[in-house]
Write an enzyme that holds these catalytic residues in place. Structure first.
Site, PDB file in Angstrom:
ATOM      1  N   ARG A  69      -7.510  -9.949   1.509  1.00  0.00           N
ATOM      2  CA  ARG A  69      -6.685 -11.088   1.912  1.00  0.00           C
ATOM      3  C   ARG A  69      -7.436 -11.898   2.965  1.00  0.00           C
ATOM      4  O   ARG A  69      -8.194 -11.350   3.761  1.00  0.00           O
ATOM      5  CB  ARG A  69      -5.356 -10.615   2.507  1.00  0.00           C
ATOM      6  CG  ARG A  69      -4.349 -10.168   1.466  1.00  0.00           C
ATOM      7  CD  ARG A  69      -3.027  -9.803   2.084  1.00  0.00           C
ATOM      8  NE  ARG A  69      -3.113  -8.623   2.909  1.00  0.00           N
ATOM      9  CZ  ARG A  69      -3.213  -8.601   4.218  1.00  0.00           C
ATOM     10  NH1 ARG A  69      -3.199  -9.737   4.910  1.00  0.00           N
ATOM     11  NH2 ARG A  69      -3.300  -7.464   4.877  1.00  0.00           N
ATOM     12  N   TYR A 197      -8.297 -12.458  -5.524  1.00  0.00           N
ATOM     13  CA  TYR A 197      -7.930 -11.167  -4.944  1.00  0.00           C
ATOM     14  C   TYR A 197      -6.401 -10.988  -4.898  1.00  0.00           C
ATOM     15  O   TYR A 197      -5.667 -11.924  -4.559  1.00  0.00           O
ATOM     16  CB  TYR A 197      -8.514 -11.028  -3.524  1.00  0.00           C
ATOM     17  CG  TYR A 197      -7.964  -9.793  -2.854  1.00  0.00           C
ATOM     18  CD1 TYR A 197      -8.430  -8.525  -3.225  1.00  0.00           C
ATOM     19  CD2 TYR A 197      -6.925  -9.860  -1.929  1.00  0.00           C
ATOM     20  CE1 TYR A 197      -7.886  -7.386  -2.670  1.00  0.00           C
ATOM     21  CE2 TYR A 197      -6.379  -8.725  -1.363  1.00  0.00           C
ATOM     22  CZ  TYR A 197      -6.862  -7.484  -1.744  1.00  0.00           C
ATOM     23  OH  TYR A 197      -6.298  -6.352  -1.206  1.00  0.00           O
ATOM     24  N   LYS A 206       2.713 -10.727  -1.748  1.00  0.00           N
ATOM     25  CA  LYS A 206       2.831 -11.116  -0.342  1.00  0.00           C
ATOM     26  C   LYS A 206       3.433 -12.515  -0.195  1.00  0.00           C
ATOM     27  O   LYS A 206       4.218 -12.779   0.710  1.00  0.00           O
ATOM     28  CB  LYS A 206       1.464 -11.057   0.334  1.00  0.00           C
ATOM     29  CG  LYS A 206       0.764  -9.711   0.212  1.00  0.00           C
ATOM     30  CD  LYS A 206       1.575  -8.602   0.828  1.00  0.00           C
ATOM     31  CE  LYS A 206       0.791  -7.300   0.840  1.00  0.00           C
ATOM     32  NZ  LYS A 206       1.584  -6.191   1.404  1.00  0.00           N
ATOM     33  N   HIS A 226       7.826  -5.332   4.995  1.00  0.00           N
ATOM     34  CA  HIS A 226       6.591  -4.691   4.515  1.00  0.00           C
ATOM     35  C   HIS A 226       6.778  -3.177   4.657  1.00  0.00           C
ATOM     36  O   HIS A 226       6.203  -2.555   5.546  1.00  0.00           O
ATOM     37  CB  HIS A 226       5.438  -5.205   5.376  1.00  0.00           C
ATOM     38  CG  HIS A 226       4.077  -4.874   4.868  1.00  0.00           C
ATOM     39  ND1 HIS A 226       2.974  -4.808   5.679  1.00  0.00           N
ATOM     40  CD2 HIS A 226       3.613  -4.594   3.626  1.00  0.00           C
ATOM     41  CE1 HIS A 226       1.903  -4.523   4.978  1.00  0.00           C
ATOM     42  NE2 HIS A 226       2.266  -4.372   3.719  1.00  0.00           N
ATOM     43  N   SER A 248      -1.227  -2.819   6.685  1.00  0.00           N
ATOM     44  CA  SER A 248      -1.960  -2.629   5.434  1.00  0.00           C
ATOM     45  C   SER A 248      -3.006  -1.522   5.570  1.00  0.00           C
ATOM     46  O   SER A 248      -3.694  -1.439   6.586  1.00  0.00           O
ATOM     47  CB  SER A 248      -2.668  -3.928   5.066  1.00  0.00           C
ATOM     48  OG  SER A 248      -1.739  -4.981   5.056  1.00  0.00           O
ATOM     49  N   CYS A 250      -2.728   1.667   5.986  1.00  0.00           N
ATOM     50  CA  CYS A 250      -2.491   2.689   7.010  1.00  0.00           C
ATOM     51  C   CYS A 250      -1.703   3.864   6.445  1.00  0.00           C
ATOM     52  O   CYS A 250      -1.082   4.613   7.194  1.00  0.00           O
ATOM     53  CB  CYS A 250      -1.758   2.100   8.208  1.00  0.00           C
ATOM     54  SG  CYS A 250      -2.809   1.103   9.260  1.00  0.00           S
ATOM     55  N   ASP A 275       5.317  -0.547  -0.795  1.00  0.00           N
ATOM     56  CA  ASP A 275       4.788  -1.683  -0.018  1.00  0.00           C
ATOM     57  C   ASP A 275       5.849  -2.660   0.489  1.00  0.00           C
ATOM     58  O   ASP A 275       5.711  -3.184   1.575  1.00  0.00           O
ATOM     59  CB  ASP A 275       3.762  -2.447  -0.859  1.00  0.00           C
ATOM     60  CG  ASP A 275       2.888  -3.382  -0.029  1.00  0.00           C
ATOM     61  OD1 ASP A 275       2.458  -2.974   1.062  1.00  0.00           O
ATOM     62  OD2 ASP A 275       2.646  -4.519  -0.467  1.00  0.00           O
ATOM     63  N   ARG A 367      -9.286  -1.300  -5.089  1.00  0.00           N
ATOM     64  CA  ARG A 367      -7.859  -1.090  -5.368  1.00  0.00           C
ATOM     65  C   ARG A 367      -7.625  -0.529  -6.757  1.00  0.00           C
ATOM     66  O   ARG A 367      -8.446  -0.685  -7.655  1.00  0.00           O
ATOM     67  CB  ARG A 367      -7.131  -2.446  -5.270  1.00  0.00           C
ATOM     68  CG  ARG A 367      -7.190  -3.096  -3.890  1.00  0.00           C
ATOM     69  CD  ARG A 367      -6.147  -2.508  -2.988  1.00  0.00           C
ATOM     70  NE  ARG A 367      -6.174  -3.082  -1.654  1.00  0.00           N
ATOM     71  CZ  ARG A 367      -5.094  -3.203  -0.885  1.00  0.00           C
ATOM     72  NH1 ARG A 367      -3.914  -2.814  -1.319  1.00  0.00           N
ATOM     73  NH2 ARG A 367      -5.188  -3.693   0.335  1.00  0.00           N
TER      74      ARG A 367
END
Ligand code: OXD
Ligand code: MN
Length: 590
Positions: A69, A197, A206, A226, A248, A250, A275, A367
């Site tokens: 991002r 991406y 998002k 989130h 993000s 974590c 998420d 990813r």
């Protein structure tokens, strides 16, 4: 063309601007997917993976400058700058459009323009919302098909006059200097150009489900957060649902799919989402959560059969891998997977990988995009139209020194302050330096579509509107000893902390009152079978007064940025914390 005049006319308008060679409306069917996969294999947009060990799985390599991002290119284009607040980039809507329209202009010449209707939320849910993404990237279409309910199901939901969030996306020339992710909250509109991406280009995630949805949620009295959503079933068969917000990369996906340790027999975990959570007050006065997504866009490095066996099983078929390494047997590989990279592995850019080079084989933000239904422990309620009732909200960050393992807020207002003061070390999920400490309130810093001062007020207002609110907790799995080693084993053992949290919710677990909140003592946590002595336990469960005193000026400075928008409730909590930490820090200056 569909029976929806506003949608048809917006699609026409995009077509005039983008000038594609052809327009294809996506229906989300298997046949359409297979056709698009064949085309992507032909153009090398996708590479096939081993059909025996990874059936219907593909590898995509993005251009090296387009792997995360880009917060610097992400803008909230509200008509008033104040409504974007001090933590968002802002451009006036007309200025943003004038600046970015020329980049879109003719950018789909010679390309196909895909029209992708999609649904965020389970099809039968009254809370599901429709988006329509226009894109020139077949890779984006294939990802949207996993991450959302895409195609005919969304058009059915839309009918002939329903609301939808339009999102115009073009990869254009993938030039990082001409990359913009624009949100127009007043029009519920998204423009994204110059990136393929996930977080920049899968507009349902998002851009819609967090940035625009957070604005809508405030207006309509609900919450877009989130957060992962998971159910914890105890040995008696009772399931308690919790939602947890971590920045993000974590460990939200790992926690959502946790495997209980052998020393806690009878516990089961049920994954609802990893998420994003949309939360509303239910008729019973509790807070209910749905997962608006249909897939996982997970970070691959570090995922293995020990850290997350359920993710490993979720991604063994029908999965798109992005920027992972490729073994000679055509299997994906990444750092922290089980076993070393076999000789002959190609790195994420397709170059021979030399483990002695010190370089990574997979990109740190590589990813996997996998369907949620493939998760072996997916909750039977994951598509429940009304969602699941949330008993606890957990905030967490990656802090080597400051955060104790777990503590509980005194009440909703204090819990909101705990969320507002969340701080974490940055990860590879966003472009920029990794490991830098930054404030990330509620893990929403990059995702809140409006002024975060107003967002904190919305949290406080929600607290008043929820008759039976969840309790609020803070965890930190990442505390280190003076020697730099992690004090807590993490992963499955995190269930021990969840067990205490659920015990608190039920009024069964004990705690002591500390300056930060209610905290378990070493005896209050179930540490049976863990090699954690009293000293380590104390180190995990103590307030480091020196570290917290050092923390206060920076926190003060951060919250001061919101000026008059900072709610009195947050200010009061900061002042109270400073007082509890001792006279040295009583200078809370907001
Ligand atoms: C994500 C992120 O991809 O937070 O979920 O960056
Ligand atoms: Mn995320």
């Amino acid at each position: 063309m569909v029976q929806h005049a506003a949608l048809n006319s917006w699609v026409k308008e995009c077509e005039r601007l983008l000038k594609p060679e052809r327009v294809v409306w996506c229906d989300g069917s298997e046949a359409e997917h297979e056709r698009m996969v064949r085309e992507m294999l032909d153009s090398k947009t996708l590479l096939p993976l081993n059909p025996k060990s990874y059936p219907h799985c593909y590898l995509h390599r993005s251009v090296p400058n387009d792997v995360a991002r880009v917060e610097g290119c992400t803008f909230i284009c509200s008509s008033k700058k104040e409504d974007a607040g001090p933590t968002n980039n802002w451009m006036a809507p007309a200025e943003a459009k004038d600046k970015v329209r020329p980049i879109f202009e003719g950018s789909m010449r010679g390309r196909t323009m895909y029209v992708v209707p999609y649904l965020m939320g389970p099809a039968a849910s009254p809370f599901a919302k429709v988006g329509v993404e226009i894109t020139d990237s077949p890779y984006v279409v294939a990802n949207m098909r996993i991450m959302t309910r895409m195609g005919a199901v969304a058009l059915e939901h839309l009918g002939s006059g329903g609301d939808f969030v339009p999102g115009m996306h073009s990869t254009a020339d993938l030039n990082p200097d001409r990359r913009f992710i624009l949100h127009f909250p007043d029009e519920n509109l998204i423009w994204s150009v110059g990136s393929g991406y996930g977080g920049n280009a899968l507009l349902g995630k998002k851009c819609f489900a967090l940035r625009l949805a957070s604005v809508l949620a405030r207006r309509e009295g609900w919450m877009a957060e989130h957060m992962l959503i998971m159910g914890v079933e105890d040995p008696q068969g009772e399931v308690t649902y919790v939602a947890a917000a971590f920045p993000s990369a974590c460990g939200k996906t790992n926690l959502a799919m946790l495997v209980p340790p052998a020393s806690l027999p009878g516990y089961k975990i049920w994954t609802v989402g990893d998420d994003i959570a949309w939360l509303r007050v239910g008729e019973d006065g509790r807070l209910w959560a749905i997962n608006p997504e249909a897939g996982f866009f997970g970070v691959a490095p570090g995922t293995n059969t020990h850290s997350n066996p359920n993710a490993m099983r979720s991604l063994e078929r029908n999965t798109i891998f992005t920027n992972v390494a490729l073994t000679p047997s055509n299997e994906p590989w990444w750092e922290g997977m089980d076993g070393p990279a076999p000789p002959g592995t190609l790195d994420w850019q397709g170059r021979p990988y030399d483990p002695a080079s010190g370089q990574k084989a997979a990109h740190p933000n590589a990813r996997f995009t996998a369907p949620a239904r493939q998760c072996p422990i997916v909750s039977k309620h994951w598509e429940d139209p009304k969602g699941v009732p949330i008993s606890a909200i957990i905030f967490g960050g990656r802090r080597s020194r400051v955060g104790p393992l777990v503590y509980e807020g005194f009440n909703w207002q204090h819990g909101t302050f705990m969320g507002a003061s969340m701080t974490s070390e940055t990860t590879a999920a966003a472009a920029g330096a990794v490991g830098v400490v930054r404030r990330d309130p509620m893990a929403m810093l990059p995702f809140c579509g409006y002024n975060m001062g107003d967002y904190f007020q919305h949290w406080l207002d929600m607290g008043k509107a929820i008759p039976r609110p969840p309790r609020i907790f803070h965890v930190n799995w990442f505390r280190k000893s003076a020697g730099g080693n992690f004090l807590w084993p993490g992963f499955g053992e995190n269930l021990r902390v969840l067990k205490w949290i659920i015990g608190r919710v039920k009024g069964e677990a004990l705690a002591v009152e500390t300056a930060l909140g209610f905290m378990p003592t070493v005896e209050d946590l179930d540490l049976e079978g863990l090699d954690i002595g009293f000293a380590k336990g104390r180190a995990l469960l103590s307030v480091d007064y020196d570290a917290w005193r050092e923390e206060i000026p920076g926190l003060n400075e951060f919250l001061n940025k919101f000026g008059s928008k900072l709610p009195a409730g947050i200010h009061d909590e900061g002042k109270a914390l400073a007082k509890r930490l001792g006279p040295e820090v009583a200078n809370w200056v907001i």
